[in-house]
Enzyme design. Structure first.
Site, PDB file in Angstrom:
ATOM      1  CB  SER A 145      41.039  13.215  36.359  1.00 48.97           C
ATOM      2  OG  SER A 145      41.139  11.820  36.483  1.00 48.97           O
ATOM      3  CE1 TYR A 158      46.240  12.328  34.547  1.00 44.64           C
ATOM      4  CE2 TYR A 158      44.679  11.196  35.966  1.00 44.64           C
ATOM      5  CZ  TYR A 158      45.137  11.874  34.884  1.00 44.64           C
ATOM      6  OH  TYR A 158      43.865  11.907  33.857  1.00 44.64           O
TER       7      TYR A 158
END
Ligand code: NAD
Length: 253
Positions: A145, A158
């Site tokens: 990410s 996350y």
């Protein structure tokens, strides 16, 4: 030397392949003629239909809840029973939980770390053990990410999981490159999937994000497929431990 992106004769495993980026990656790999095991806890009907419409690689569905590591060996075993081989593993399944850091719960911490990091490690381990036992080469592609590079806000587990995944990608690359296993990652930018629905529905966040993407649009899942095919193919045989942004230029800004 001929550069090849052809995946015929190869079998790929893609986790979280029912929707979003995993679906697009599975369809792209099948389009390069790989056979693809679609792994996840939901129906894969849409992905199966897209793959059969292309008429290239064939696919198998494996039901597995990756919130624990209990199914990881079964995923490898079912793939081998189906096609006799496993060459490519795409660790795509992932979840996100949003809350301010001061309010964040242990449950939201653990849930995200388990799917995004712990299961990725143990599934990669099961896959690599098979390859190493057979002295076969292989490819692992982790879906990282922008939060592997940046902090973000309101997504502490996350960001921790995706930053950890970048480190894990490098560690596994160092351990397994000499065994012919390429371990790399793709860092998607902001793509139109369930994962980003909350951001796209918030007018302020939506326009702030769009205004910062040099390409000027949210990523479309099919715009990720080429990077996955590249990292799965012989064209990337000397590439180990990279985290490749596919982000419309976000990190270049
Ligand atoms: P998505 O929510 O549409 O897809 C997530 C996938 O993971 C689904 O297939 C879901 O079923 C699967 N999954 C989640 N928990 C699971 C579990 N316990 N067992 C089995 N499968 C499980 O979102 P997406 O955007 O397609 O996300 C795919 C990956 O890409 C994730 O790792 C995500 O973090 C990453 N990512 C997405 C973006 C984006 O902009 N969409 C950006 C960066 C990274």
């Amino acid at each position: 030397m001929t550069i090849s992106f052809d995946l015929s004769g190869k079998t790929a495993i893609v986790t979280g392949a029912n929707t979003g980026l995993g679906q697009a990656i599975a369809v792209a790999l099948a389009g390069a003629d790989a056979d693809v095991a679609l792994v996840g806890r939901s129906s894969m009907a849409e992905t199966e239909a897209a793959i059969s419409a292309e008429g290239r690689g064939k696919c198998l569905t494996i039901q597995a809840d990756l919130s624990t590591i209990e199914p990881v060996q079964d995923v490898i075993d079912q793939t081998l029973a189906w096609s006799g081989r496993a060459d490519i593993l795409v660790n795509n399944a992932g979840i996100i939980r949003r809350a301010d850091a001061v309010d964040f719960t242990e449950a939201d911490w653990d849930a995200v770390m388990d799917v995004n990091l712990k299961t990725v490690f143990f599934l990669s381990q099961a896959f690599a053990r098979h390859l190493i036992a057979k002295s076969q080469p292989g490819k692992i592609i982790n879906i990282a990410s922008l939060l592997s590079f940046q902090g973000g806000i309101r997504i502490p587990s996350y960001t921790a999981s995706k930053s950890g995944l970048a480190g894990l990608t490098r560690l596994l690359a160092c351990e397994w490159a000499g065994k012919g296993i390429n371990v790399n990652a793709i860092a998607p930018g902001y793509f139109e999937t369930n994962n980003t629905e909350a951001l796209r529905n918030d007018p302020d966040r939506n326009s702030a994000i769009l205004g910062r993407i040099p390409a000027g649009h949210w990523g479309r899942p099919e715009e990720l497929g080429g990077a996955a095919v590249f990292l799965a193919s012989a064209a990337s045989d000397y590439i180990h431990g990279v985290v490749l942004p596919v982000d419309g230029g976000w990190l270049a800004r």
